[in-house]
Design a protein around this motif. Structure first.
Motif, mmCIF file in Angstrom:
data_model
loop_
_atom_site.group_PDB
_atom_site.id
_atom_site.type_symbol
_atom_site.label_atom_id
_atom_site.label_comp_id
_atom_site.label_asym_id
_atom_site.label_seq_id
_atom_site.Cartn_x
_atom_site.Cartn_y
_atom_site.Cartn_z
ATOM 1 N N THR A 221 0.839 -1.148 -0.039
ATOM 2 C CA THR A 221 -0.068 -0.031 -0.022
ATOM 3 C C THR A 221 0.859 1.272 -0.063
ATOM 4 O OG1 THR A 221 -1.830 -1.036 1.092
ATOM 5 C CG2 THR A 221 -1.806 1.359 1.223
ATOM 6 N N TYR A 222 1.863 1.180 0.702
ATOM 7 C CA TYR A 222 2.642 2.481 1.054
ATOM 8 C C TYR A 222 3.364 2.498 -0.598
ATOM 9 C CZ TYR A 222 2.213 2.824 5.828
ATOM 10 O OH TYR A 222 1.965 2.912 7.308
ATOM 11 N N LEU A 223 3.879 1.540 -1.156
ATOM 12 C CA LEU A 223 4.653 1.615 -2.596
ATOM 13 C C LEU A 223 3.735 2.364 -3.501
ATOM 14 C CD1 LEU A 223 6.314 -1.913 -2.690
ATOM 15 C CD2 LEU A 223 7.484 0.399 -2.459
ATOM 16 N N LYS A 224 2.141 1.730 -3.462
ATOM 17 C CA LYS A 224 1.279 2.257 -4.403
ATOM 18 C C LYS A 224 0.993 3.799 -3.971
ATOM 19 C CE LYS A 224 -3.374 1.743 -5.699
ATOM 20 N NZ LYS A 224 -4.843 0.982 -5.604
ATOM 21 N N LEU A 225 0.986 4.112 -2.750
ATOM 22 C CA LEU A 225 0.406 5.602 -2.505
ATOM 23 C C LEU A 225 1.676 6.642 -2.577
ATOM 24 C CD1 LEU A 225 -1.287 4.875 1.037
ATOM 25 C CD2 LEU A 225 -2.319 5.641 -1.341
ATOM 26 N N ASN A 226 3.106 5.974 -2.442
ATOM 27 C CA ASN A 226 4.085 6.851 -2.726
ATOM 28 C C ASN A 226 4.641 6.838 -4.129
ATOM 29 O OD1 ASN A 226 6.024 8.676 -1.337
ATOM 30 N ND2 ASN A 226 7.575 7.065 -1.982
ATOM 31 N N ASN A 227 4.053 5.826 -5.004
ATOM 32 C CA ASN A 227 4.440 5.471 -6.491
ATOM 33 C C ASN A 227 5.766 5.209 -6.520
ATOM 34 O OD1 ASN A 227 3.883 5.324 -9.029
ATOM 35 N ND2 ASN A 227 4.571 7.374 -9.815
ATOM 36 N N SER A 228 6.231 4.285 -5.622
ATOM 37 C CA SER A 228 7.639 3.597 -5.525
ATOM 38 C C SER A 228 7.461 2.236 -6.053
ATOM 39 C CB SER A 228 8.029 3.685 -4.134
ATOM 40 O OG SER A 228 8.257 4.925 -3.831
ATOM 41 N N ARG A 229 8.633 1.955 -6.299
ATOM 42 C CA ARG A 229 8.509 0.307 -6.973
ATOM 43 C C ARG A 229 9.278 -0.565 -5.968
ATOM 44 N NH1 ARG A 229 11.130 -3.282 -10.323
ATOM 45 N NH2 ARG A 229 13.165 -2.646 -10.146
ATOM 46 N N ILE A 230 10.237 -0.351 -4.882
ATOM 47 C CA ILE A 230 10.830 -1.230 -4.190
ATOM 48 C C ILE A 230 10.762 -0.751 -2.905
ATOM 49 C CG2 ILE A 230 13.009 -2.069 -3.767
ATOM 50 C CD1 ILE A 230 12.579 -2.947 -6.288
ATOM 51 N N GLY A 231 10.424 -1.864 -1.863
ATOM 52 C CA GLY A 231 10.279 -1.837 -0.547
ATOM 53 C C GLY A 231 11.278 -2.593 0.373
ATOM 54 N N LEU A 232 11.366 -2.311 1.285
ATOM 55 C CA LEU A 232 12.006 -3.497 2.200
ATOM 56 C C LEU A 232 11.227 -3.446 3.456
ATOM 57 C CD1 LEU A 232 15.929 -2.517 1.854
ATOM 58 C CD2 LEU A 232 14.754 -4.480 0.926
ATOM 59 N N LEU A 233 10.982 -4.777 3.824
ATOM 60 C CA LEU A 233 10.332 -4.931 4.900
ATOM 61 C C LEU A 233 11.082 -5.548 5.915
ATOM 62 C CD1 LEU A 233 7.362 -5.112 6.915
ATOM 63 C CD2 LEU A 233 6.953 -7.121 5.551
ATOM 64 N N VAL B 166 10.001 -6.188 -1.429
ATOM 65 C CA VAL B 166 8.738 -6.102 -1.938
ATOM 66 C C VAL B 166 8.726 -5.131 -3.232
ATOM 67 C CG1 VAL B 166 6.354 -5.415 -1.366
ATOM 68 C CG2 VAL B 166 7.854 -6.086 0.362
ATOM 69 N N ILE B 167 8.173 -5.508 -4.248
ATOM 70 C CA ILE B 167 8.073 -4.950 -5.566
ATOM 71 C C ILE B 167 6.971 -4.628 -6.040
ATOM 72 C CG2 ILE B 167 8.789 -5.173 -8.024
ATOM 73 C CD1 ILE B 167 10.928 -7.062 -7.340
ATOM 74 N N ASN B 168 6.555 -3.403 -6.264
ATOM 75 C CA ASN B 168 5.311 -2.905 -6.896
ATOM 76 C C ASN B 168 5.247 -3.119 -8.344
ATOM 77 O OD1 ASN B 168 2.842 -1.512 -7.490
ATOM 78 N ND2 ASN B 168 3.419 0.416 -7.016
ATOM 79 N N LYS B 169 4.563 -4.151 -8.582
ATOM 80 C CA LYS B 169 4.419 -4.306 -10.133
ATOM 81 C C LYS B 169 3.564 -3.316 -10.847
ATOM 82 C CE LYS B 169 5.079 -9.346 -9.212
ATOM 83 N NZ LYS B 169 4.155 -10.538 -9.507
ATOM 84 N N TYR B 170 2.689 -2.643 -10.273
ATOM 85 C CA TYR B 170 1.952 -1.554 -10.834
ATOM 86 C C TYR B 170 2.441 -0.307 -10.807
ATOM 87 C CZ TYR B 170 -0.758 -5.985 -10.577
ATOM 88 O OH TYR B 170 -0.899 -7.313 -10.735
#
Length: 127
Positions: free
Chosen positions: A94-106, A121-125
């Motif tokens: 959700t954070y990736l989508k809201l920030n329009n980012s592609r990569i996250g680390l949990l 974590v990768i935002n494919k969209y």
């Protein structure tokens, strides 16, 4: 610096923090130490960055905050829990989508070996 290089540096700093502190502390302690290590590495880091929710044409300040945003690109979500579960993954997506980012680390610091508490974590969209 490309995304993979940034994530490698973040993971390296997280491992250093985990080796020094071990598991069992509050998320805020790990966040502060990781923030310090990333700054020491010369990376641009924002802590507790506000993340608005835009619904249709309305910008809503809902109180969402990114634990760390590195180089305006990588979202780092820090946990200190018994185990990561689907809701933690959903939060990062959700954070990736809201920030329009592609990569996250949990990153869950409450483990004996940090590699077992780490998810890329990768935002494919990404727009």
């Amino acid at each position: 610096m490309i995304e993979n290089q940034i994530t490698e540096k973040v993971i390296g700093c997280a491992i250093k923090v985990h080796q020094n502190l071990g598991p069992g502390l509050l998320e805020s302690a790990y966040q502060e130490c990781l923030f310090y290590e990333l700054k020491k590495e010369g990376l641009k880091v924002e802590k507790e960055k506000p993340l608005p929710l835009i619904y249709e044409d309305v910008k809503l300040e809902c109180g969402y905050r990114l634990d760390l945003l590195v180089e305006d690109t990588i979202i780092v979500e820090i946990k200190s829990v018994e185990a990561l579960n689907d809701i933690h993954l959903a939060q990062v997506l959700t954070y990736l989508k809201l920030n329009n980012s592609r990569i996250g680390l949990l990153i869950n610091f409450n483990v004996l070996q940090l590699v077992k508490g780490l998810k890329r974590v990768i935002n494919k969209y990404k727009n």
